[in-house]
Every structure is written in C-alpha cells, then in structure tokens.
Design a protein around this motif. Structure first.
Motif, PDB file in Angstrom:
ATOM      1  N   LYS A  48      16.985   4.747   5.453  1.00  0.00           N
ATOM      2  CA  LYS A  48      18.279   4.944   6.103  1.00  0.00           C
ATOM      3  C   LYS A  48      18.270   4.378   7.517  1.00  0.00           C
ATOM      4  N   GLU A  49      17.733   3.157   7.599  1.00  0.00           N
ATOM      5  CA  GLU A  49      17.795   2.471   8.887  1.00  0.00           C
ATOM      6  C   GLU A  49      18.181   1.012   8.678  1.00  0.00           C
ATOM      7  N   ASP A  50      18.550   0.360   9.766  1.00  0.00           N
ATOM      8  CA  ASP A  50      19.105  -0.980   9.695  1.00  0.00           C
ATOM      9  C   ASP A  50      17.992  -2.013   9.923  1.00  0.00           C
ATOM     10  N   PRO A  51      17.706  -2.852   8.909  1.00  0.00           N
ATOM     11  CA  PRO A  51      16.615  -3.810   9.080  1.00  0.00           C
ATOM     12  C   PRO A  51      16.887  -4.841  10.179  1.00  0.00           C
ATOM     13  N   TRP A  52      18.155  -5.128  10.450  1.00  0.00           N
ATOM     14  CA  TRP A  52      18.481  -6.083  11.531  1.00  0.00           C
ATOM     15  C   TRP A  52      18.086  -5.499  12.880  1.00  0.00           C
ATOM     16  N   ASP A  53      18.318  -4.218  12.997  1.00  0.00           N
ATOM     17  CA  ASP A  53      17.967  -3.525  14.227  1.00  0.00           C
ATOM     18  C   ASP A  53      16.441  -3.612  14.433  1.00  0.00           C
ATOM     19  N   ARG A  54      15.700  -3.452  13.323  1.00  0.00           N
ATOM     20  CA  ARG A  54      14.244  -3.592  13.402  1.00  0.00           C
ATOM     21  C   ARG A  54      13.860  -4.968  13.929  1.00  0.00           C
ATOM     22  N   LEU A  55      14.474  -5.988  13.371  1.00  0.00           N
ATOM     23  CA  LEU A  55      14.151  -7.360  13.772  1.00  0.00           C
ATOM     24  C   LEU A  55      14.465  -7.577  15.256  1.00  0.00           C
ATOM     25  N   LEU A  56      15.655  -7.165  15.674  1.00  0.00           N
ATOM     26  CA  LEU A  56      16.059  -7.414  17.061  1.00  0.00           C
ATOM     27  C   LEU A  56      15.150  -6.677  18.046  1.00  0.00           C
ATOM     28  N   LYS A  57      14.814  -5.436  17.706  1.00  0.00           N
ATOM     29  CA  LYS A  57      13.991  -4.659  18.636  1.00  0.00           C
ATOM     30  C   LYS A  57      12.554  -5.157  18.675  1.00  0.00           C
ATOM     31  N   LEU A  58      12.027  -5.583  17.524  1.00  0.00           N
ATOM     32  CA  LEU A  58      10.660  -6.132  17.536  1.00  0.00           C
ATOM     33  C   LEU A  58      10.629  -7.432  18.338  1.00  0.00           C
ATOM     34  N   ARG A  59      11.679  -8.239  18.175  1.00  0.00           N
ATOM     35  CA  ARG A  59      11.734  -9.521  18.888  1.00  0.00           C
ATOM     36  C   ARG A  59      11.700  -9.315  20.399  1.00  0.00           C
ATOM     37  N   GLU A  60      12.411  -8.281  20.858  1.00  0.00           N
ATOM     38  CA  GLU A  60      12.402  -7.966  22.290  1.00  0.00           C
ATOM     39  C   GLU A  60      10.997  -7.665  22.790  1.00  0.00           C
ATOM     40  N   ARG A  61      10.242  -6.958  21.955  1.00  0.00           N
ATOM     41  CA  ARG A  61       8.917  -6.504  22.395  1.00  0.00           C
ATOM     42  C   ARG A  61       7.817  -7.511  22.139  1.00  0.00           C
ATOM     43  N   ILE A  62       8.057  -8.436  21.210  1.00  0.00           N
ATOM     44  CA  ILE A  62       7.021  -9.433  20.868  1.00  0.00           C
ATOM     45  C   ILE A  62       7.611 -10.821  21.076  1.00  0.00           C
ATOM     46  N   PRO A  63       7.554 -11.321  22.311  1.00  0.00           N
ATOM     47  CA  PRO A  63       8.216 -12.597  22.577  1.00  0.00           C
ATOM     48  C   PRO A  63       7.322 -13.811  22.319  1.00  0.00           C
ATOM     49  N   ASN A  64       6.054 -13.574  21.950  1.00  0.00           N
ATOM     50  CA  ASN A  64       5.100 -14.692  21.994  1.00  0.00           C
ATOM     51  C   ASN A  64       4.625 -15.228  20.647  1.00  0.00           C
ATOM     52  N   VAL A  65       4.724 -14.438  19.597  1.00  0.00           N
ATOM     53  CA  VAL A  65       4.167 -14.884  18.311  1.00  0.00           C
ATOM     54  C   VAL A  65       5.317 -15.179  17.349  1.00  0.00           C
ATOM     55  N   LEU A  66       5.156 -16.221  16.528  1.00  0.00           N
ATOM     56  CA  LEU A  66       6.199 -16.551  15.545  1.00  0.00           C
ATOM     57  C   LEU A  66       6.447 -15.377  14.622  1.00  0.00           C
ATOM     58  N   LEU A  95       0.820  -1.224   0.000  1.00  0.00           N
ATOM     59  CA  LEU A  95       0.000   0.000   0.000  1.00  0.00           C
ATOM     60  C   LEU A  95       0.846   1.263   0.000  1.00  0.00           C
ATOM     61  N   LEU A  96       2.014   1.196   0.647  1.00  0.00           N
ATOM     62  CA  LEU A  96       2.772   2.419   0.916  1.00  0.00           C
ATOM     63  C   LEU A  96       4.208   2.318   0.430  1.00  0.00           C
ATOM     64  N   ALA A  97       4.400   1.570  -0.654  1.00  0.00           N
ATOM     65  CA  ALA A  97       5.729   1.441  -1.249  1.00  0.00           C
ATOM     66  C   ALA A  97       6.787   1.042  -0.213  1.00  0.00           C
ATOM     67  N   THR A  98       6.367   0.230   0.763  1.00  0.00           N
ATOM     68  CA  THR A  98       7.297  -0.368   1.743  1.00  0.00           C
ATOM     69  C   THR A  98       7.923   0.650   2.690  1.00  0.00           C
ATOM     70  N   ARG A  99       7.309   1.834   2.807  1.00  0.00           N
ATOM     71  CA  ARG A  99       8.010   2.898   3.505  1.00  0.00           C
ATOM     72  C   ARG A  99       7.800   2.945   5.024  1.00  0.00           C
ATOM     73  N   VAL A 100       7.005   2.049   5.607  1.00  0.00           N
ATOM     74  CA  VAL A 100       6.771   2.157   7.056  1.00  0.00           C
ATOM     75  C   VAL A 100       8.072   1.945   7.829  1.00  0.00           C
ATOM     76  N   ARG A 101       8.326   2.859   8.759  1.00  0.00           N
ATOM     77  CA  ARG A 101       9.601   2.888   9.472  1.00  0.00           C
ATOM     78  C   ARG A 101       9.543   2.119  10.794  1.00  0.00           C
ATOM     79  N   THR A 102      10.717   1.751  11.259  1.00  0.00           N
ATOM     80  CA  THR A 102      10.811   0.957  12.488  1.00  0.00           C
ATOM     81  C   THR A 102      10.120   1.640  13.657  1.00  0.00           C
TER      82      THR A 102
END
Ligand code: 3PY
Ligand code: ZN
Length: 631
Positions: free
Chosen positions: A161-179, A118-125
């Motif tokens: 201009k952000e690091d996708p790995w950082d996105r993954l690691l930070k989301l994982r910290e906050r969402i420990p319950n869903v695959l 919908l948004l050309a993949t632009r949603v930010r971390t």
C-alpha cells in the motif's frame, strides 16, 4: 475559495471542529471526507493488531533489534559515480567507459531482485530509505543499483500500500551518484500481460524522468519483436537500453538442443542490431552452470561488440563459480547482492565474490568494509520480513529440474499456500516441470513463468495429468493466463506452440501471430486522468495514470486504502506487519520533522456488532478507534 480556506484550516484538519455536517450534507463537498491523519493511522494500527496482516495472519509481534545503520559522514560530499559519467558523456560515453575497465563491474540487486527472490518482494520503502545514503557513500563504485521494476512495482501497490514512484523519487534524492537500474518486461512493462505500445512508451519516459538510468529489457519468450518498442523508447529517453536474453536449458546438454549456443549467438546479434547499448544475460532461475558460462560468454564476446552484463541466481549454490568462469571469459558486469540478502534464490554475494577475486586482475573495485556494514543492516531488517521467507535454507540443486525463476519461487509458494496447496508444494514443483514439457519447453520468466505456475497449480489442485488435458481438455476451464498465452497475447515462443494443445485450450478460437501491440488500442491518458479524478476526487498525477492503465483494480484498491488509512508507508515495518503490543509506544515520522507518538493502551472486549474499541494515546492524548474484529 471559502470552502478551501475552511477545509485547509489546521484546526479543521486536526479535527478540532465539529465536522459532522460533512457527513450529513455530502453534496456540499465535491471532495471526499477527510479524517485527520492521526485517526486514520490509528485505524490501520488497530486493524492489524486485531486482525493481523494478509499472509501473516494474527501473530504476536516479535521483539526486533533496532537495525544497525552504518555510521557515515552526513556532511562530506557524496563521491561521484557512474551516474555522473552517464550524465556527462551520454549512453555511448558510458559504454566506452565500461569497455575501458579491466576490473569486473558490479550491480547491486539488494533493493530489487534480492528481496523479490527471498522475501516475496515485500521490502518496504522506509527500510530502503534508511540505508540509501549509507549505500551511496559506501558503494560509490558500483556500476548500478537495481532498485525498481520487476515485481516490486505492483507489489508496492498491492500488498505494501505504497507508491512505487514515490520510492524511486526519494531514493534518487538520497543516491545521486550510482546509476539506477530497473527490470522492464518489454511489452508487459511491469505487469503480467502485453500492453498497448503507447503505455510502454509513456512508462519508459516517465520512469526515465523520475530517475531510472539503465533499463534491463527482456521478453518472457525471448521474442525480439516484442522488445523493440521498449528498446526504442529507452534510446529516445537518452538512457541505457540493456537488452537481455533469458537463459534457459543447458547449452552443454546435447539432449536439449532447442536452446543451444547457436540460438544464443543469433539472439545476441539480433539484440545488438536492435539498438542495445549493453547485452544482458538474464539467468533468472540460475541454470547457467560454470563451464557453460565460460563457453557462452566467450562465444558472445566474439559475437557482439557491446558490453555484456550477467545476472544469475544462486539457487543451486554454484553462483560464485559461475561468475568466476564468466569473469575469466571476459564478462563486463555481474549482478550481486549484499551478503545477508544474497545466496539461495537471490543473487550471489558481493562480499563472497570480493574475496574470491581478491588480488586478481579482474577483482572489482569495492570497499569490503562498506559491504560488511551494509550486510549488518540487512541482516537486521531481513528479520522483519521473516514470515515471507520461503523456508529454503540450503542450496537447492533441484532447480536444475524444475527451472523455476528465483523471483518466482517464494511468490508461487505463497500463491500455493493461499489456494490450500501449502502441503503439496513438492508436487507443485514437479508439476511445474511437467507443464514446461507439455508446453513444448518454453522460456520461463515473468509472465511466461506465471503461466506455467498457474497451470501447475491448476493441475495439482484438480488432480489432472497431461493425459486428462488431452482427453478432457474441451470441458476444462483453464486459467485465464494460460488461455491468453496460447492465444498469442504474450508473443510467440521459439519453435511455435504445440498445435494440438493450443487447439484444445483455445476451444477452436484462432490465435494471433502478430505483435499484440499492433492490435491493442492506444490508451487515452487524458481520459484516464479524468476518470480517475472523478473516482478519487483528488489531483491525479501522470504516475497515477500509468499505474491505473497497468492495473486498474490494484490501483483503485490502493487508492481506497490510502483514503481510509492515510499514508501508512511512514510506519515502521514491524508495526506495519504486526500492529502493536499492549503498552508499546512507537514514534512515527509522518513528514520531515513532524513526529507522532503512539501508545497502545488497551483493546476492548468484542461488542455485539462484532467490533472492538481500541484505546490509544496519540501524543499523550487519549484516542479511540472502532475496529471490526474479523476473527
Ligand atoms: C521479474 O520479471 O520480476 C523477474 O525478476 C524475472 O526474473
Ligand atoms: Zn533475477
């Protein structure tokens, strides 16, 4: 050690000492000059304010409402979910658990495909992080959250201009319950061409370590040979290999026999035998009509004994009906998005599906009030990105004609605008279909869809017809992606290449017919790390090295931007995209518990050298930065 003490001293870092000697004697320092974080950030804000953001241009910053974040408990434990099932019982245990469920399971794609489409993949971390914990608390019964991979990986570096790995690691910290689920393009990883096998293995291993649980693996030509390295790597990492078939054509159309039911049944069997834990049906354009869904899922349920996970796009408006028929036929899991990020080129709405199935045996276990609260948040956040909307605001049945993937639609449209074809978009869509026919009716999904898109843009831009290609092809410079495709570097299409066209495009060169990975030299990651260290003058992580191996130029540009502006992922999205209004004051949390207060005071007149002085207050102190006015 002395130098380290100096440069890490807080006064040094905050710029309170005269550090001009760094500029005058650079040889003393093996590391790059460090401007303080505040100045770097103000330089970014000043630049966007003066010159605008790429793709948006210079626009007055709209006034947005503060996003409505659902109020959830901060202290109660986060309910357990599928992640715990995988961790406790392993992939086979999780597969058995799926098979025991009588209700249909849901994957929420809001964090990935919905905004890619919908948004050309632009949603930010930052906008994902704010809703991460509420999502974990309100939707603990999801099968998975698709939140990574596909185009989000390169767009993060390239445009956000952000690091996708950082996105993954930070989301994982906050969402420990869903695959956590990602989209992996097999040998193309999260890129647009085939990579050496060791890059794929390294990428999978590190993604698994960083938090990905379910890998949806597809090949852009449905070439199973191209998928095996990725499937094996995922199995070895102890995670879930969901091998997907890309759905194209129409199984119920007798005039389109190339992709008929037998084709899909044979592929499904092959993927099961290749080690898939789950069979994915990836209907990337939304071509699977309701009755066809019933026929396809019924047949596949008899063909394989692994669970089936269906993905569609709602472009035509038929998405919920397609899911209803697939669910009736016994599909195990379907992909949906939170309603305000659903529909059209995105996935069908979770909220809508809930009501469609309410009271039936297969109704999903989902809290509709939770979904409605999340929908409010996304309704607000979506407005930040309004400049990236495709302009499609009603069902678009034309998709059955052009067959363009949902994730490609808004991106190709941006690309068309960028090359001056914005007002010829209808022609581009029509040409997209004609190129597909010219290429022999191929599966169109990243990157094969990009090849078709590039060729369509090329033909429209140069006013070329199919006849021109055959008559004057020898003298034409085809787009690189088209040449690579016909060389066999994306793999082999079902039924082979159209020979005459292939000869014209390759201008006599021989195509390859083996798996490209067999020919590509392995990447030496140690050497890459050294190379990067030399270029960047900072510690290089395994994550950086993978990103550099995938797209060296994009990664270096990203690193340069970070060097220049610091970590700008911490800026709120309106400021990131539009800069600031005169007199406006914002707060920026640069790290947990550390907030900067920024006020834009005034913008100076252009000077003779083409720059302007932009005056800020930073935590109450006056600061100025000099910005080149590009207008
Ligand atoms: C991707 O590969 O990014 C896709 O979403 C394909 O549908
Ligand atoms: Zn998709």
């Amino acid at each position: 050690p002395f130098l380290e003490n100096v440069v890490q001293h807080p006064k040094f870092l905050s710029g309170e000492y005269d550090t001009s000697f760094i500029d005058t004697t650079p040889e003393l320092f093996v590391f790059p000059r460090r401007k303080d974080r505040g100045t770097k950030m103000l330089t970014y804000i000043g630049t966007v304010t003066v010159n605008g953001f790429p793709g948006i241009g210079k626009k007055k910053k709209p006034v947005f409402d503060k996003p409505r974040v659902p109020k959830v408990s901060q202290t109660a434990p986060i309910p357990a979910g599928t992640k715990q099932i995988l961790d406790e019982r392993g992939p086979e245990g999780l597969v058995r658990w799926i098979q025991e469920q009588s209700r249909v399971l849901l994957t929420d794609t809001t964090f990935r495909d919905a905004h890619q489409s919908l948004l050309a993949t632009r949603v930010r971390t930052i906008d994902l992080l704010r809703i991460a914990e509420p999502t974990a608390r309100l939707l603990p019964n999801l099968f998975s959250l698709e939140m990574w991979g596909g185009a989000t990986f390169d767009v993060a570096y390239r445009f956000l201009k952000e690091d996708p790995w950082d996105r993954l690691l930070k989301l994982r910290e906050r969402i420990p319950n869903v695959l956590f689920q990602m989209l992996l393009r097999s040998a193309n990883a999260v890129g647009y061409k085939n990579y050496p096998d060791n890059v794929i293995r390294e990428f999978v291993e590190k993604s698994a370590q960083a938090g990905i649980d379910v890998f949806r693996i597809f090949d852009s030509l449905n070439w199973v040979k191209g998928m095996t390295v990725a499937i094996d790597a995922v199995r070895q990492s102890g995670k879930i290999a969901e091998a997907a078939i890309c759905y194209t054509g129409d199984i119920l159309d007798p005039n389109r026999p190339k992709y008929n039911l037998d084709y899909y049944k044979a592929l499904a069997k092959e993927l099961e035998q290749s080690g898939a834990h789950i069979l994915g049906i990836k209907d990337m354009a939304g071509l699977l009509k309701p009755q066809a869904a019933y026929v396809l899922i019924s047949a596949l349920k008899e063909t394989v004994s692994i669970p089936i996970h269906l993905h569609t796009h709602d472009t035509s408006g038929n998405g919920i009906y397609t899911y209803a028929k697939a669910i009736e036929a016994g599909v195990d899991i379907v992909d949906v998005a939170v309603s305000s990020m659903a529909g059209l080129t995105s996935q069908p709405s979770a909220n809508t599906l809930y009501y469609a199935l309410e009271g039936t045996e297969r109704a999903p276990e989902v809290d509709i009030y939770g979904l409605e609260q999340l929908a409010r948040y996304w309704e607000d956040v979506r407005k930040f990105y309004q400049e990236f909307e495709s302009g499609m605001n009603a069902p678009h049945t034309e998709v059955y004609m052009h067959e363009m993937p949902g994730g490609q639609y808004s991106n190709l449209q941006q690309q068309a605008k960028a090359v001056g074809l914005g007002d010829r978009w209808d022609e581009v869509k029509e040409m997209y279909r004609r190129v597909n026919d010219l290429f022999g009716d191929i599966v169109k999904v990243t990157p094969s869809s990009k090849v078709v898109g590039d060729m369509a843009l090329y033909m429209v831009q140069n006013n070329l017809t199919e006849q021109d290609i055959f008559e004057r092809g020898e003298t034409l410079n085809f787009p690189d992606s088209v040449v690579e495709f016909f060389e066999g570097y994306l793999g082999q299409p079902h039924g082979g290449f159209p020979k005459e066209l292939q000869r014209i495009i390759l201008k006599g060169r021989e195509p390859i017919t083996v798996r490209p990975g067999e020919l590509l030299e392995p990447v030496d990651f140690e050497q890459i790390k050294q190379e990067l260290y030399d270029k960047l003058g900072r510690e290089v992580t395994d994550f950086d090295a993978i990103a550099y191996a995938l797209y060296p130029k994009v990664f270096l540009e990203y690193a340069e931007t970070v060097e220049k502006y610091g970590d700008i992922s911490v800026l709120d999205t309106p400021t990131f995209l539009y800069g600031m209004r005169l007199g406006e004051e914002i707060e920026v949390e640069i790290e947990r518990g550390k907030t900067l207060i920024v006020k834009l005071v005034s913008i100076g007149q252009p000077q003779a050298d083409g720059t302007r002085v932009v005056y800020f207050e930073l935590n109450g102190q006056p600061r100025e930065v000099i910005i080149r006015d590009e207008s």
